[in-house]
Design an enzyme around this catalytic site. Structure first.
Site, PDB file in Angstrom:
ATOM      1  N   GLU A  94       0.837  -1.208   0.000  1.00  0.00           N
ATOM      2  CA  GLU A  94       0.000   0.000   0.000  1.00  0.00           C
ATOM      3  C   GLU A  94       0.872   1.258   0.000  1.00  0.00           C
ATOM      4  O   GLU A  94       0.646   2.190  -0.783  1.00  0.00           O
ATOM      5  CB  GLU A  94      -0.914   0.009   1.241  1.00  0.00           C
ATOM      6  CG  GLU A  94      -1.728   1.293   1.335  1.00  0.00           C
ATOM      7  CD  GLU A  94      -2.457   1.439   2.675  1.00  0.00           C
ATOM      8  OE1 GLU A  94      -2.944   0.436   3.219  1.00  0.00           O
ATOM      9  OE2 GLU A  94      -2.529   2.577   3.178  1.00  0.00           O
TER      10      GLU A  94
ATOM     11  N   ASN B  84      -6.029 -10.149  15.886  1.00  0.00           N
ATOM     12  CA  ASN B  84      -7.251  -9.322  15.921  1.00  0.00           C
ATOM     13  C   ASN B  84      -8.467 -10.178  16.310  1.00  0.00           C
ATOM     14  O   ASN B  84      -9.387  -9.692  16.957  1.00  0.00           O
ATOM     15  CB  ASN B  84      -7.434  -8.546  14.605  1.00  0.00           C
ATOM     16  CG  ASN B  84      -8.211  -9.291  13.571  1.00  0.00           C
ATOM     17  OD1 ASN B  84      -9.438  -9.341  13.633  1.00  0.00           O
ATOM     18  ND2 ASN B  84      -7.513  -9.915  12.635  1.00  0.00           N
TER      19      ASN B  84
END
Lengths: 274, 274
Positions: free
Chosen positions: B122, B216
């Site tokens: 990214e 997570n």
């Protein structure tokens, strides 16, 4: 006695500049106090016939009018122009900056947030340059209840402290897609402190000139004392005691932000003659 | 058993969107992995013949090429265009934003600061849109040694945490005249957590679907456990134990950010049949 002045001391750049402008423009008016220092305002009136007028509406046409260091609202400026006044701008360049930013950013559609005291002349002036009603907050708490847009431009009153500005900026960044932050804080007070910190480490004795109740003067004195045990705080040359200087070679001098140059100068001359 | 899904769970918006795009474009290539999830990449290859190609230079002319969620460098995009590729853009809209900002702000003369990992796809993509070499920092410490201009534009990798962005922003604001801060952080992970916090307070039992080593997923499980003592973490429907559900009426379900929808769906069906 050899004497060395601190790199920065006393009045800030904007105040010194305004006083010079006033001295060059005898017999003029200022709209509101030129600076926040009654002694100096009195001296300018007595020696240069520069008088303070509080209300723009009572100023007669075609007068010579000095704009104060804090700036004035845009509307008052228009009124002066309508009266055909000869306008002499002593607005501090550091204050002109947030005025220009607010004008430009509000025109571009940014929601304006001003960190400052809405009742302070400087902030009143800055507010007047916004084409949309700005949010004026004196603390993070005041901001928390406000409705925020997506695009924000943030400016600060010049005399605010950076850590508080950062608190407000952080709150906005976490909530808004774009925050344009203009750090319009002026470091004058901080620069005076830094200069005392430096100078007091290279002299035998330090003299700080300023009011004994002035908080920024006392702060300078405490910093001096930290690095130079023979540090003294005097209001003017009458407070000097020649015994302090016996056996000393180099005396450092600084002064609080509200101490006029002529008071400092008398102290400097007196010490150098010891 | 009655079942209620969390308001947000599993894959984020950008990942779900990219998978839909891939499913609609059978027999295409993706330049680099479409998303960061090997199981799902394998499924797309097996069921839709969507294959990963790592090097733009080895892609043959006139191919159908899907741009991955993280985006690709501008230069690679040009190469694809030169090859006459049929380009299908699955770049996450939250990633396109910092690309566009960096392109515009660097053209306007702002020094670009990117908070992110310079080796992440990214960030590599975002860097490529700056017309001047940007500063890419992964922490405040990395920024402290850099030379800063007066006008800065700051963007963030979408998966960074806001408190760290604020640290970097604060450092810049204290040092630069203007800092334009674009909060390009995506709240997907945070939204999943918030949804579990809500749902676990209204159900008798909570089931979190995800890898037992996924950090997570474990975080979601701990949040659920805090509000609902009967909370369980399962990797897929095989881990479900019917005894857990005896005497319960309403079961809440959520899933980690790397859990594909088809795994979640099987768990949901299984529980609703208990």
């Amino acid at each position: 006695m050899q004497v060395k002045m601190a790199k920065n001391y006393g009045f800030c750049f904007g105040v010194k500049r305004a006083i010079e402008i006033a001295q060059k423009n005898k017999d003029s008016l200022t709209l509101g106090s030129l600076i926040h220092n009654p002694k100096e305002i009195k001296r300018l009136e007595q020696d240069y016939n520069v008088r303070v007028q509080e209300d723009v509406n009572t100023i007669e046409p075609h007068k010579k009018v000095i704009i104060r260091t804090h700036g004035i609202p845009k509307n008052d400026l228009s009124k002066l122009k309508d009266k055909g006044a000869q306008i002499i701008d002593a607005t501090c360049p550091y204050v002109i900056k947030p005025q220009q930013i607010v004008e430009k950013m509000s025109a571009k559609g940014y929601q304006i947030v001003i960190f400052g005291d809405a009742n302070h002349p400087e902030v009143k002036g800055v507010i007047s340059y916004s084409s949309t009603p700005p949010l004026v907050v004196n603390s993070l708490e005041e901001l928390q209840t406000q409705k925020l847009g997506k695009k924000i431009a943030l400016v600060s009153q010049t005399t605010k402290q950076t850590p508080k500005l950062l608190e407000i900026a952080s709150f906005l960044i976490a909530r808004c897609a774009e925050v344009r932050i203009f750090n319009t804080i002026c470091n004058a007070t901080f620069d005076n402190q830094e200069a005392v910190r430096e100078l007091s480490q290279e002299v035998d004795i330090m003299v700080i000139v300023g009011g004994k109740t002035s908080s920024n003067t006392k702060q300078l004195f405490h910093i001096a004392k930290e690095f130079c045990s023979d540090s003294y705080l005097v209001e003017d040359f009458n407070d000097l005691n020649p015994e302090w200087f016996s056996g000393k070679k180099l005396c450092g001098i600084s002064a609080g932000a509200s101490t006029p140059d002529w008071i400092i100068e008398k102290v400097r001359v007196q010490i150098s003659q010891i």
